[in-house]
Design a protein around this motif. Structure first.
Motif, PDB file in Angstrom:
ATOM      1  N   GLY A   1       0.811  -1.216   0.000  1.00  0.00           N
ATOM      2  CA  GLY A   1       0.000   0.000   0.000  1.00  0.00           C
ATOM      3  C   GLY A   1       0.842   1.261   0.000  1.00  0.00           C
ATOM      4  O   GLY A   1       0.507   2.248  -0.665  1.00  0.00           O
ATOM      5  N   VAL A   2       1.950   1.232   0.726  1.00  0.00           N
ATOM      6  CA  VAL A   2       2.842   2.397   0.757  1.00  0.00           C
ATOM      7  C   VAL A   2       3.455   2.635  -0.616  1.00  0.00           C
ATOM      8  O   VAL A   2       3.544   3.778  -1.085  1.00  0.00           O
ATOM      9  CB  VAL A   2       3.942   2.196   1.827  1.00  0.00           C
ATOM     10  N   TRP A   3       3.872   1.560  -1.292  1.00  0.00           N
ATOM     11  CA  TRP A   3       4.431   1.730  -2.634  1.00  0.00           C
ATOM     12  C   TRP A   3       3.373   2.235  -3.612  1.00  0.00           C
ATOM     13  O   TRP A   3       3.651   3.098  -4.459  1.00  0.00           O
ATOM     14  CB  TRP A   3       5.033   0.420  -3.134  1.00  0.00           C
ATOM     15  N   GLY A   4       2.156   1.713  -3.503  1.00  0.00           N
ATOM     16  CA  GLY A   4       1.089   2.219  -4.358  1.00  0.00           C
ATOM     17  C   GLY A   4       0.840   3.698  -4.130  1.00  0.00           C
ATOM     18  O   GLY A   4       0.654   4.471  -5.079  1.00  0.00           O
ATOM     19  N   THR A   5       0.870   4.108  -2.862  1.00  0.00           N
ATOM     20  CA  THR A   5       0.680   5.523  -2.532  1.00  0.00           C
ATOM     21  C   THR A   5       1.832   6.372  -3.052  1.00  0.00           C
ATOM     22  O   THR A   5       1.627   7.489  -3.546  1.00  0.00           O
ATOM     23  CB  THR A   5       0.546   5.693  -1.011  1.00  0.00           C
ATOM     24  N   ALA A   6       3.055   5.849  -2.955  1.00  0.00           N
ATOM     25  CA  ALA A   6       4.223   6.593  -3.437  1.00  0.00           C
ATOM     26  C   ALA A   6       4.122   6.855  -4.938  1.00  0.00           C
ATOM     27  O   ALA A   6       4.405   7.969  -5.415  1.00  0.00           O
ATOM     28  CB  ALA A   6       5.504   5.824  -3.118  1.00  0.00           C
ATOM     29  N   PHE A   7       3.716   5.851  -5.692  1.00  0.00           N
ATOM     30  CA  PHE A   7       3.579   6.048  -7.134  1.00  0.00           C
ATOM     31  C   PHE A   7       2.375   6.930  -7.464  1.00  0.00           C
ATOM     32  O   PHE A   7       2.379   7.634  -8.481  1.00  0.00           O
ATOM     33  CB  PHE A   7       3.484   4.704  -7.849  1.00  0.00           C
ATOM     34  N   LEU A   8       1.356   6.918  -6.618  1.00  0.00           N
ATOM     35  CA  LEU A   8       0.234   7.838  -6.816  1.00  0.00           C
ATOM     36  C   LEU A   8       0.693   9.279  -6.610  1.00  0.00           C
ATOM     37  O   LEU A   8       0.326  10.178  -7.385  1.00  0.00           O
ATOM     38  CB  LEU A   8      -0.894   7.495  -5.850  1.00  0.00           C
ATOM     39  N   VAL A   9       1.502   9.507  -5.580  1.00  0.00           N
ATOM     40  CA  VAL A   9       2.062  10.846  -5.353  1.00  0.00           C
ATOM     41  C   VAL A   9       2.899  11.274  -6.554  1.00  0.00           C
ATOM     42  O   VAL A   9       2.814  12.423  -7.020  1.00  0.00           O
ATOM     43  CB  VAL A   9       2.912  10.857  -4.067  1.00  0.00           C
ATOM     44  N   ALA A  10       3.712  10.348  -7.069  1.00  0.00           N
ATOM     45  CA  ALA A  10       4.541  10.666  -8.234  1.00  0.00           C
ATOM     46  C   ALA A  10       3.674  11.011  -9.444  1.00  0.00           C
ATOM     47  O   ALA A  10       3.969  11.952 -10.194  1.00  0.00           O
ATOM     48  CB  ALA A  10       5.459   9.490  -8.557  1.00  0.00           C
ATOM     49  N   ALA A  11       2.588  10.260  -9.642  1.00  0.00           N
ATOM     50  CA  ALA A  11       1.696  10.529 -10.772  1.00  0.00           C
ATOM     51  C   ALA A  11       1.014  11.883 -10.630  1.00  0.00           C
ATOM     52  O   ALA A  11       0.899  12.645 -11.602  1.00  0.00           O
ATOM     53  CB  ALA A  11       0.649   9.418 -10.885  1.00  0.00           C
ATOM     54  N   LEU A  12       0.562  12.196  -9.420  1.00  0.00           N
ATOM     55  CA  LEU A  12      -0.099  13.484  -9.195  1.00  0.00           C
ATOM     56  C   LEU A  12       0.875  14.644  -9.379  1.00  0.00           C
ATOM     57  O   LEU A  12       0.520  15.685  -9.947  1.00  0.00           O
ATOM     58  CB  LEU A  12      -0.703  13.516  -7.791  1.00  0.00           C
ATOM     59  N   ALA A  13       2.109  14.456  -8.903  1.00  0.00           N
ATOM     60  CA  ALA A  13       3.112  15.512  -9.070  1.00  0.00           C
ATOM     61  C   ALA A  13       3.414  15.740 -10.543  1.00  0.00           C
ATOM     62  O   ALA A  13       3.444  16.883 -11.023  1.00  0.00           O
ATOM     63  CB  ALA A  13       4.390  15.141  -8.314  1.00  0.00           C
ATOM     64  N   GLY A  14       3.623  14.640 -11.277  1.00  0.00           N
ATOM     65  CA  GLY A  14       3.888  14.776 -12.705  1.00  0.00           C
ATOM     66  C   GLY A  14       2.710  15.374 -13.449  1.00  0.00           C
ATOM     67  O   GLY A  14       2.882  16.211 -14.344  1.00  0.00           O
ATOM     68  N   GLY A  15       1.500  14.955 -13.078  1.00  0.00           N
ATOM     69  CA  GLY A  15       0.315  15.509 -13.722  1.00  0.00           C
ATOM     70  C   GLY A  15       0.156  16.993 -13.457  1.00  0.00           C
ATOM     71  O   GLY A  15      -0.257  17.755 -14.340  1.00  0.00           O
ATOM     72  N   PHE A  16       0.498  17.421 -12.251  1.00  0.00           N
ATOM     73  CA  PHE A  16       0.427  18.852 -11.931  1.00  0.00           C
ATOM     74  C   PHE A  16       1.414  19.639 -12.791  1.00  0.00           C
ATOM     75  O   PHE A  16       1.083  20.712 -13.313  1.00  0.00           O
ATOM     76  CB  PHE A  16       0.734  19.064 -10.447  1.00  0.00           C
ATOM     77  N   GLY A  17       2.611  19.087 -12.946  1.00  0.00           N
ATOM     78  CA  GLY A  17       3.595  19.761 -13.787  1.00  0.00           C
ATOM     79  C   GLY A  17       3.167  19.836 -15.238  1.00  0.00           C
ATOM     80  O   GLY A  17       3.377  20.851 -15.914  1.00  0.00           O
ATOM     81  N   ASP A  18       2.530  18.761 -15.728  1.00  0.00           N
ATOM     82  CA  ASP A  18       2.117  18.722 -17.135  1.00  0.00           C
ATOM     83  C   ASP A  18       0.884  19.576 -17.404  1.00  0.00           C
ATOM     84  O   ASP A  18       0.848  20.350 -18.372  1.00  0.00           O
ATOM     85  CB  ASP A  18       1.818  17.274 -17.547  1.00  0.00           C
ATOM     86  N   LEU A  19      -0.142  19.419 -16.556  1.00  0.00           N
ATOM     87  CA  LEU A  19      -1.447  20.004 -16.847  1.00  0.00           C
ATOM     88  C   LEU A  19      -1.639  21.398 -16.276  1.00  0.00           C
ATOM     89  O   LEU A  19      -2.383  22.205 -16.845  1.00  0.00           O
ATOM     90  CB  LEU A  19      -2.550  19.081 -16.304  1.00  0.00           C
ATOM     91  N   VAL A  20      -1.006  21.680 -15.154  1.00  0.00           N
ATOM     92  CA  VAL A  20      -1.192  22.980 -14.502  1.00  0.00           C
ATOM     93  C   VAL A  20      -0.039  23.925 -14.812  1.00  0.00           C
ATOM     94  O   VAL A  20      -0.245  25.067 -15.231  1.00  0.00           O
ATOM     95  CB  VAL A  20      -1.346  22.809 -12.975  1.00  0.00           C
ATOM     96  N   LEU A  21       1.181  23.431 -14.623  1.00  0.00           N
ATOM     97  CA  LEU A  21       2.351  24.273 -14.886  1.00  0.00           C
ATOM     98  C   LEU A  21       2.751  24.272 -16.355  1.00  0.00           C
ATOM     99  O   LEU A  21       3.529  25.130 -16.783  1.00  0.00           O
ATOM    100  CB  LEU A  21       3.536  23.797 -14.033  1.00  0.00           C
ATOM    101  N   HIS A  22       2.241  23.291 -17.108  1.00  0.00           N
ATOM    102  CA  HIS A  22       2.591  23.141 -18.531  1.00  0.00           C
ATOM    103  C   HIS A  22       4.103  23.068 -18.718  1.00  0.00           C
ATOM    104  O   HIS A  22       4.665  23.651 -19.647  1.00  0.00           O
ATOM    105  CB  HIS A  22       2.006  24.295 -19.356  1.00  0.00           C
ATOM    106  N   ASN A  23       4.736  22.323 -17.811  1.00  0.00           N
ATOM    107  CA  ASN A  23       6.189  22.181 -17.848  1.00  0.00           C
ATOM    108  C   ASN A  23       6.550  20.757 -17.421  1.00  0.00           C
ATOM    109  O   ASN A  23       6.760  20.495 -16.238  1.00  0.00           O
ATOM    110  CB  ASN A  23       6.851  23.202 -16.919  1.00  0.00           C
ATOM    111  N   PRO A  24       6.636  19.818 -18.375  1.00  0.00           N
ATOM    112  CA  PRO A  24       6.949  18.425 -18.028  1.00  0.00           C
ATOM    113  C   PRO A  24       8.308  18.248 -17.365  1.00  0.00           C
ATOM    114  O   PRO A  24       8.538  17.231 -16.708  1.00  0.00           O
ATOM    115  CB  PRO A  24       6.905  17.708 -19.386  1.00  0.00           C
TER     116      PRO A  24
END
Length: 280
Positions: free
Chosen positions: A149-172
């Motif tokens: 569960g911790v690893w699943g959560t860690a990758f979820l955090v990574a996905a949300l962080a990357g998505g924020f950079g792509d979709l909100v900051l427009h900077n992959p």
């Protein structure tokens, strides 16, 4: 099925293959490397690493059952490589931007789906490090559910962080969302994987004093200083913020080291036995 001991030929390889970190390494490599202009490199390295791990495991553990991560590694990155080669330029650019988040979310699905079917993926690695008498013990099952569960959560955090950079900051390639936050999530999960089984063993069997929380936080404290330095070098934040991170990292490191030096070495804290459920 047990592999050779660490002193026998192939023992070090066996020890590595018994760790869930090896199965997750292609995903971590891909997630960290992928970005504009780097899709081919990232998927090539991830696929090559996946195939190498799969072949090494099959050679070392002849007749052993396949692991969820081993199969998922090869299939996912093989499909991604084919799609990348056959895709149009527009699709290729889309993959360069969002494939990292797709891979992170895929591992989130694998983690929580494996828990849903009562086979958390870390359990398959744990069974190769302990005797069959432990496989159905409540402690062994609990540890693997929590760590998966911790690893699943860690990758979820990574996905949300990357998505924020792509979709909100427009900077992959944003330093914080594409690198620092994602690496911090992985480091936290790795540290927890090492720390938590010792806590359970100490609490359940009285095998010494449970490891302090500082053991869990030490890798993160060590990460703060280079993060501050990198933020200053790449101008990723205000100068005062980067300097502040460096100072905080130094203070935390000194506090942790001082705490370790003050820990009694006599009989107050009896030596802790190696946990039979540790995954590393």
């Amino acid at each position: 099925m047990k592999a050779a001991s660490s002193t026998a030929p192939g023992g070090r390889l066996a020890a590595a293959l018994e760790s869930p970190f090896v199965g997750m390494s292609p995903w971590i490599v891909f997630s960290v490397l992928v970005g504009p202009g780097r899709f081919g490199l990232a998927v090539g390295l991830a696929l090559g690493l996946s195939v190498a791990v799969f072949c090494a495991a099959r050679r070392l553990y002849r007749g052993a059952s396949l692991k969820i991560l081993e199969v998922a590694d090869v299939l996912f990155f093989a499909v991604l490589a084919v799609v990348g080669v056959a895709s149009s330029p527009a699709t290729h650019r889309w993959l360069e931007t969002y494939a990292g988040e797709i891979s992170n979310l895929m591992l989130v699905v694998i983690a929580f789906a494996s828990m849903a079917v009562r086979v958390p993926f870390t359990m398959q690695y744990g069974r190769e490090r302990v005797g069959p008498e432990y496989w159905k013990s409540p402690e062994f099952l609990h540890i693997n559910y929590v760590i998966t569960g911790v690893w699943g959560t860690a990758f979820l955090v990574a996905a949300l962080a990357g998505g924020f950079g792509d979709l909100v900051l427009h900077n992959p390639d944003n330093l914080w969302t594409a690198w620092i936050i994602q690496i911090a999530a992985m480091v936290t999960a790795m540290s927890f994987t090492e720390w938590y089984p010792q806590v359970v063993q100490a609490r359940t069997h009285g095998a010494g004093t449970p490891p302090p929380v500082r053991n869990l936080l030490t890798p993160l404290a060590a990460l703060i200083i280079p993060v501050g330095v990198v933020s200053l070098i790449f101008d990723a934040a205000a100068s005062w913020f980067g300097v502040g991170l460096i100072l905080i990292g130094v203070i935390l490191a000194r506090a942790i080291n001082k705490d370790v030096e003050m820990t009694p070495r006599g009989g107050e804290h009896p030596p802790r036995k190696r946990s039979p459920w540790r995954l590393r």
